[in-house]
Motif scaffolding. Structure first.
Motif, mmCIF file in Angstrom:
data_model
loop_
_atom_site.group_PDB
_atom_site.id
_atom_site.type_symbol
_atom_site.label_atom_id
_atom_site.label_comp_id
_atom_site.label_asym_id
_atom_site.label_seq_id
_atom_site.Cartn_x
_atom_site.Cartn_y
_atom_site.Cartn_z
ATOM 1 N N ALA A 139 0.813 -1.257 -0.001
ATOM 2 C CA ALA A 139 -0.024 -0.083 0.045
ATOM 3 C C ALA A 139 1.022 1.406 0.025
ATOM 4 O O ALA A 139 0.351 2.358 -0.491
ATOM 5 C CB ALA A 139 -0.964 0.084 1.340
ATOM 6 N N GLY A 150 1.491 12.097 -9.529
ATOM 7 C CA GLY A 150 0.940 11.012 -8.590
ATOM 8 C C GLY A 150 -0.295 11.568 -7.997
ATOM 9 O O GLY A 150 -0.911 12.814 -8.447
ATOM 10 N N THR A 151 -0.779 10.924 -6.991
ATOM 11 C CA THR A 151 -2.126 11.200 -6.616
ATOM 12 C C THR A 151 -2.039 12.512 -5.819
ATOM 13 O O THR A 151 -3.027 13.521 -6.075
ATOM 14 C CB THR A 151 -2.410 10.398 -5.547
ATOM 15 N N THR A 152 -0.938 12.966 -5.210
ATOM 16 C CA THR A 152 -0.864 14.217 -4.312
ATOM 17 C C THR A 152 -1.120 15.341 -5.436
ATOM 18 O O THR A 152 -1.534 16.404 -5.084
ATOM 19 C CB THR A 152 0.498 14.235 -3.534
ATOM 20 N N HIS A 155 -6.207 10.651 3.756
ATOM 21 C CA HIS A 155 -4.597 10.570 3.824
ATOM 22 C C HIS A 155 -4.510 12.137 3.684
ATOM 23 O O HIS A 155 -5.191 12.868 3.381
ATOM 24 C CB HIS A 155 -4.130 9.967 2.551
ATOM 25 N N ALA A 169 -2.706 13.753 1.978
ATOM 26 C CA ALA A 169 -2.823 14.337 0.506
ATOM 27 C C ALA A 169 -4.055 14.843 0.372
ATOM 28 O O ALA A 169 -4.259 15.656 -0.729
ATOM 29 C CB ALA A 169 -2.145 13.155 -0.467
ATOM 30 N N THR A 201 -11.961 9.396 -0.029
ATOM 31 C CA THR A 201 -11.022 8.390 -0.363
ATOM 32 C C THR A 201 -11.984 7.212 -0.654
ATOM 33 O O THR A 201 -12.933 6.949 0.004
ATOM 34 C CB THR A 201 -10.081 8.233 0.639
ATOM 35 N N VAL A 222 -10.630 3.911 -0.964
ATOM 36 C CA VAL A 222 -10.237 2.922 0.091
ATOM 37 C C VAL A 222 -9.459 3.651 1.149
ATOM 38 O O VAL A 222 -8.565 4.032 0.751
ATOM 39 C CB VAL A 222 -9.615 1.671 -0.685
ATOM 40 N N ASN A 255 -6.482 4.147 3.284
ATOM 41 C CA ASN A 255 -5.096 3.638 3.413
ATOM 42 C C ASN A 255 -4.658 2.878 4.794
ATOM 43 O O ASN A 255 -3.643 2.495 4.899
ATOM 44 C CB ASN A 255 -3.973 4.548 2.699
ATOM 45 N N ASP A 283 -10.283 9.847 -4.182
ATOM 46 C CA ASP A 283 -8.901 9.635 -3.933
ATOM 47 C C ASP A 283 -8.947 7.819 -4.051
ATOM 48 O O ASP A 283 -9.195 7.337 -3.474
ATOM 49 C CB ASP A 283 -8.367 9.876 -2.618
ATOM 50 N N ALA A 339 -6.179 5.863 -4.705
ATOM 51 C CA ALA A 339 -4.769 5.610 -4.516
ATOM 52 C C ALA A 339 -4.671 4.329 -4.071
ATOM 53 O O ALA A 339 -3.814 3.604 -4.356
ATOM 54 C CB ALA A 339 -3.984 6.690 -3.570
ATOM 55 N N GLN A 340 -5.674 3.986 -3.177
ATOM 56 C CA GLN A 340 -5.682 2.461 -2.615
ATOM 57 C C GLN A 340 -6.705 1.638 -3.265
ATOM 58 O O GLN A 340 -7.104 0.618 -2.743
ATOM 59 C CB GLN A 340 -5.685 2.675 -1.152
ATOM 60 N N SER A 349 -2.166 6.861 -8.183
ATOM 61 C CA SER A 349 -0.814 6.956 -8.636
ATOM 62 C C SER A 349 -0.138 5.537 -9.184
ATOM 63 O O SER A 349 -1.031 4.511 -8.858
ATOM 64 C CB SER A 349 0.166 6.956 -7.324
ATOM 65 N N HIS A 365 2.734 4.045 -8.899
ATOM 66 C CA HIS A 365 3.504 3.122 -8.300
ATOM 67 C C HIS A 365 2.856 2.337 -7.314
ATOM 68 O O HIS A 365 3.303 1.172 -6.908
ATOM 69 C CB HIS A 365 4.423 4.152 -7.400
ATOM 70 N N LYS A 366 1.516 2.611 -6.982
ATOM 71 C CA LYS A 366 0.643 1.419 -6.263
ATOM 72 C C LYS A 366 0.141 0.513 -6.952
ATOM 73 O O LYS A 366 -0.617 -0.266 -6.527
ATOM 74 C CB LYS A 366 -0.482 2.229 -5.310
HETATM 75 N N1 PMP Z 1 -4.121 8.936 -0.915
HETATM 76 C C1 PMP Z 1 -3.919 7.800 -0.213
HETATM 77 C C2 PMP Z 1 -5.317 6.982 0.148
HETATM 78 C C3 PMP Z 1 -2.728 6.955 -0.253
HETATM 79 O O1 PMP Z 1 -2.597 6.059 0.127
HETATM 80 C C4 PMP Z 1 -1.569 7.759 -0.994
HETATM 81 C C5 PMP Z 1 -0.319 6.921 -0.533
HETATM 82 N N2 PMP Z 1 0.214 6.477 0.303
HETATM 83 C C6 PMP Z 1 -1.755 9.147 -1.330
HETATM 84 C C7 PMP Z 1 -2.999 9.524 -1.478
HETATM 85 C C8 PMP Z 1 -0.585 9.941 -1.979
HETATM 86 O O2 PMP Z 1 -0.085 9.141 -2.994
HETATM 87 P P1 PMP Z 1 1.319 9.618 -3.624
HETATM 88 O O3 PMP Z 1 2.299 9.787 -2.492
HETATM 89 O O4 PMP Z 1 1.661 8.627 -4.612
HETATM 90 O O5 PMP Z 1 0.998 10.839 -4.222
#
Ligand code: PMP
Length: 423
Positions: free
Chosen positions: A31, A105-107, A135, A137, A183, A185, A187, A212, A214-215, A235, A237-238
């Motif tokens: 994750a 990325g997500t951020t 998160h 972010a 979000t 899901v 994190n 969001d 990301a998860q 993102s 990378h996830k």
């Molecule tokens: N939102 C969630 C739910 C995340 O788990 C993450 C990464 N841990 C992020 C946002 C941020 O993603 P990134 O660091 O790849 O921008």
């Protein structure tokens, strides 16, 4: 059965062969970032070895190829999350690639929505709803914007079951609510939020929704058309791709309400001095500067890889492992597992062992070659609600198998034993 809980895809991930302190790596931190399969690494290597050139500017062959390959990934990502259907419905001629913006990325995608969309569609005193489950972010960019423009942040708190309920949302929405940021899901808890019904409620009040993802994207098939969300971010990378690249999906009717955020090359139509510059069209007007070309190509390879396996297969594998993991954890004395017990959990579980600091648990597991995440998990407000300053988080990927889970449970029991004897 044993065959289900062995991952047939594990061999595709070279880092999983790594030894840590002479032990084989047990990687349970997907994750945070998922391992990368050979196909993704090879795709990026191929670019640097044989295809390297910049995009969008050159007339020469390599540049034209790189541009074509990059734009092809854009349509692949759009298809992967169901964006094409949303655009087709909007207008038969419009292509979903317009609303698929590459970010780091997500951020960055969330910051982009804050600055390109929300900043241009609010007045001082307007409201943003964020949840207690976010998160950082999906918290900090809204706070920064609120500070700048005099907006009000409203927090959608969890109920006693650590879930978000619709009634609480209904009560938070007012005439001045402009955006819900939530979000898909968690994190920390792995909870899959029933976002489709939340989005419906928000839309009834004319509130735009950013999800969001990301998860979420690596564990189940996402369909932004069906969800009808205004923005969906994630993102690479996830989802087994490289770091430094991600995507923002924008619903067709929101595109015209957005203004470019970062200025620079590649996002202009013409530049005049001292003023009078005009911007190019979406998605490029939101992508100033030279993009992470190798990363985007790797992103495409990751999607090909996932698609070749099939998200349904991945979901099946991960959900049987999750059951086994939860059962193993629940059998450990003095463990506290966080989260909802009624909503489905995907990919992630957080817990603490009685009387032990999460950091110590993580450090011991590390000595056994087991990688987990500990700390506040970039979700300080949620941890506060859980009454914790840190937790242990275990997360699964498509390569995780029963052996990893067994090693973790054994490790945790050993740690319990060590500290139990001292008491
Ligand atoms: N939102 C969630 C739910 C995340 O788990 C993450 C990464 N841990 C992020 C946002 C941020 O993603 P990134 O660091 O790849 O921008």
């Amino acid at each position: 059965s044993a065959s289900v809980l062995t991952s047939p895809w594990r061999k595709d991930f070279p880092t999983l062969q790594t030894q840590v302190y002479d032990k084989s790596l047990v990687y349970l931190d997907s994750a945070a970032t998922a391992q990368t399969p050979t196909a993704v690494i090879e795709r990026m290597n191929q670019f640097y070895h044989h295809e390297y050139a910049s995009v969008h500017r050159g007339v020469h062959k390599l540049s034209a190829n790189a541009t074509e390959n990059l734009e092809f990934v854009r349509s692949k990502v759009a298809d992967f999350i169901g964006a094409s259907a949303a655009y087709r419905q909007h207008s038969p001629e419009s292509s979903a690639t317009k609303g698929l913006i590459f970010t780091k990325g997500t951020t960055e995608a969330i910051n982009l929505v804050a600055n390109s969309y929300l900043a241009h569609n609010v007045q001082a005193g307007d409201e943003i709803i964020i949840t207690e489950m976010e998160h950082h972010a999906n918290i900090v960019p809204w706070q920064m914007l609120a500070e700048r423009l005099g907006l009000i942040i409203k927090v959608w708190r969890l109920n006693a079951q650590h879930e978000l309920d619709e009634q609480a949302l209904q009560q938070l929405i007012t005439q001045r609510t402009k955006l819900l940021a939530i979000t898909h899901v968690s994190n920390v808890l792995g909870t899959v939020n029933p976002i489709k019904s939340f989005i419906e409620i928000a839309h009834q009040a004319d509130v735009a929704v950013l999800v969001d993802g990301a998860q979420a994207v690596m564990h189940q098939r996402i369909d932004v058309h069906e969800l009808d969300c205004d923005f969906y971010v994630f993102s690479a990378h996830k989802l087994y791709g490289p770091t430094g690249v991600g995507a923002l999906y924008v619903k067709p009717n929101r595109l015209s309400q957005m203004q470019p955020w970062e200025g620079g090359g590649a996002m202009i139509e013409q530049v005049r001095l001292p003023t009078g510059t005009g911007f190019t069209q979406a998605p490029w007007c939101f992508e100033a500067g030279t993009p992470n070309i190798a990363g985007i190509l790797g992103f495409g390879a990751a999607i090909d890889y996932l698609t070749s396996i099939g998200l349904v297969e991945i979901e099946k594998h991960e959900s049987s492992l999750m059951r086994s993991l939860l059962k193993g954890l629940q059998d450990i004395d003095g463990i506290e597992i966080y989260g909802s017990s009624s909503l489905p959990t995907i990919g992630v579980v957080s817990f603490n062992l009685n009387g032990l600091h999460a950091f110590d648990v993580g450090a011991f597991l590390d000595r056994y070659g087991i990688a987990i995440r500990t700390g506040h998990l970039c979700a300080m407000p949620l941890l506060k609600t859980l009454g914790q300053s840190s937790v242990c988080r275990v997360s699964l990927g498509l390569y995780t198998d029963q052996h990893d889970v067994d090693q973790l449970i054994e490790g945790l029991c050993r740690i319990q034993g060590l500290f139990g004897e001292r008491k």
